[in-house]
Every structure is written in structure tokens, then in C-alpha cells.
Enzyme design. Structure first.
Site, mmCIF file in Angstrom:
data_model
loop_
_atom_site.group_PDB
_atom_site.id
_atom_site.type_symbol
_atom_site.label_atom_id
_atom_site.label_comp_id
_atom_site.label_asym_id
_atom_site.label_seq_id
_atom_site.Cartn_x
_atom_site.Cartn_y
_atom_site.Cartn_z
ATOM 1 N N ARG A 76 1.309 -13.326 -1.468
ATOM 2 C CA ARG A 76 1.290 -12.323 -2.657
ATOM 3 C C ARG A 76 2.857 -12.224 -2.919
ATOM 4 N NH1 ARG A 76 0.563 -5.753 -2.064
ATOM 5 N NH2 ARG A 76 0.852 -5.420 -4.391
ATOM 6 N N ASP A 125 0.057 -1.560 2.856
ATOM 7 C CA ASP A 125 0.659 -0.139 2.384
ATOM 8 C C ASP A 125 0.759 0.497 3.613
ATOM 9 O OD1 ASP A 125 0.477 -0.634 -0.228
ATOM 10 O OD2 ASP A 125 -1.297 0.571 -0.378
ATOM 11 N N ASP A 178 -2.791 -6.826 0.730
ATOM 12 C CA ASP A 178 -2.056 -5.637 0.247
ATOM 13 C C ASP A 178 -1.816 -4.794 1.534
ATOM 14 O OD1 ASP A 178 -0.675 -3.611 -1.130
ATOM 15 O OD2 ASP A 178 -2.446 -2.672 -1.815
ATOM 16 N N ARG A 210 -5.407 -9.575 -5.380
ATOM 17 C CA ARG A 210 -4.363 -9.974 -4.526
ATOM 18 C C ARG A 210 -4.941 -10.555 -3.116
ATOM 19 N NH1 ARG A 210 -1.934 -4.381 -4.872
ATOM 20 N NH2 ARG A 210 -1.916 -5.174 -6.868
#
Length: 163
Positions: free
Chosen positions: A83, A99, A97, A94
Site C-alpha cells: 500500500r 484502520d 487497509d 488496495r
């Protein structure tokens, strides 16, 4: 030790294998203990809808890292899996990810990090796996279950476990 919730997502490559490796990296690099891992879910794209479906999941970990150090570690792991946040399209395709959704009950609003995650209660693709692993948790005083009840879960499908 802080109780932390992290959402995982991706739609490029062997996402589920990437999740397995990334979770191992999170535990190792963040000196974290994995407390819970949701199932993987196939979900429609959010934001930019002209792309492949995503795979999403959530984990709960315990770590001694402070939130900024943990965020730095998560970004390092994302880069390891290809990424490049500086060059990508917002809400675009992507490989991985990661988070940071919640860190204990901490509320934080800095240029690098907002906790809890500012769009958490808009995203069924995060709330569905969270309800699976921490159904009774309150985030910012709000029930995850109640927040999910306000959203459509259309198109979100639990994937079979990998053997």
C-alpha cells in the site's frame, strides 16, 4: 494494556492470506495479544463504487503501544503489503487497509489520528464484523449493535472459514 479494535480491508490480491499475515505482523510488531478475530466478509465498495468487492474483518488486540506508535506500526505493515497511501485514490482499490477504530475509550483528535474512527458509525462493513466479536461494546457511548441497526447490510456476506 490497551484494548484496541482494528478494521482490516482489501480488494487486491489474495486478501484473506494477506489478512492472516498482517494479523501476525500486528501481534509481533505491536507486541500485542490477539483477543478476537471476526469472520471475513465480502462487502460492496464504499465511496468509490467502480471497483472490485472488498474483504473486510475486524480484530481486537491488547497492546502497550500508545495510539500514535500503533498507527505508525499499522502504516508500516500496510506498506509491507504494497500500500502507498501517498499515491492511492481515496477509497480506491488496495491490497491492505488497517484502520484503528478504537483504543480503550480514548477520544483523540489530532492531525494524524482521530479516535474513535470518525466514520465508524457510517460503515456497516466495519460494524458487522465488530458486532461478531464485541457485540456489547460501547464506542463513544454508542452501542455497536444499535449503530448497525440504523444501517443497511445489503451486499455484506460472511465468507466461509478457511480451513
Amino acid at each position: 494494556m490497551a484494548d484496541v479494535l482494528i478494521a482490516l480491508g482489501g480488494n487486491i490480491g489474495e486478501v484473506r492470506a494477506t489478512f492472516r499475515k498482517a494479523i501476525a505482523d500486528i501481534c509481533g510488531m505491536a507486541q500485542a495479544a490477539l483477543r478476537a478475530r471476526s469472520s471475513d466478509y465480502s462487502t460492496p465498495p464504499w465511496g468509490n463504487e467502480a471497483q472490485a468487492r472488498f474483504v473486510n474483518a475486524c480484530i481486537e488486540i491488547e497492546t502497550r503501544l500508545d495510539p500514535h506508535a500503533l498507527l505508525f506500526t499499522l502504516h508500516k505493515i500496510e506498506r509491507k503489503f504494497g500500500r502507498d497511501r501517498a499515491r492511492e485514490t481515496r477509497w480506491g482499490p488496495r491490497t491492505l487497509d488497517l484502520d484503528l477504530i478504537a483504543y480503550d475509550d480514548l477520544r483523540l483528535d489530532s492531525p494524524e489520528l482521530t479516535l474513535p474512527h470518525p466514520r465508524l458509525f457510517e460503515r456497516a462493513f466495519v460494524l458487522v464484523p465488530l458486532v461478531e466479536i464485541v457485540p456489547d461494546r460501547l464506542i463513544a457511548g454508542r452501542s455497536i449493535k444499535a449503530a448497525l441497526a440504523d444501517l443497511s447490510t445489503e451486499g455484506i456476506e460472511r465468507l466461509p472459514d478457511l480451513g
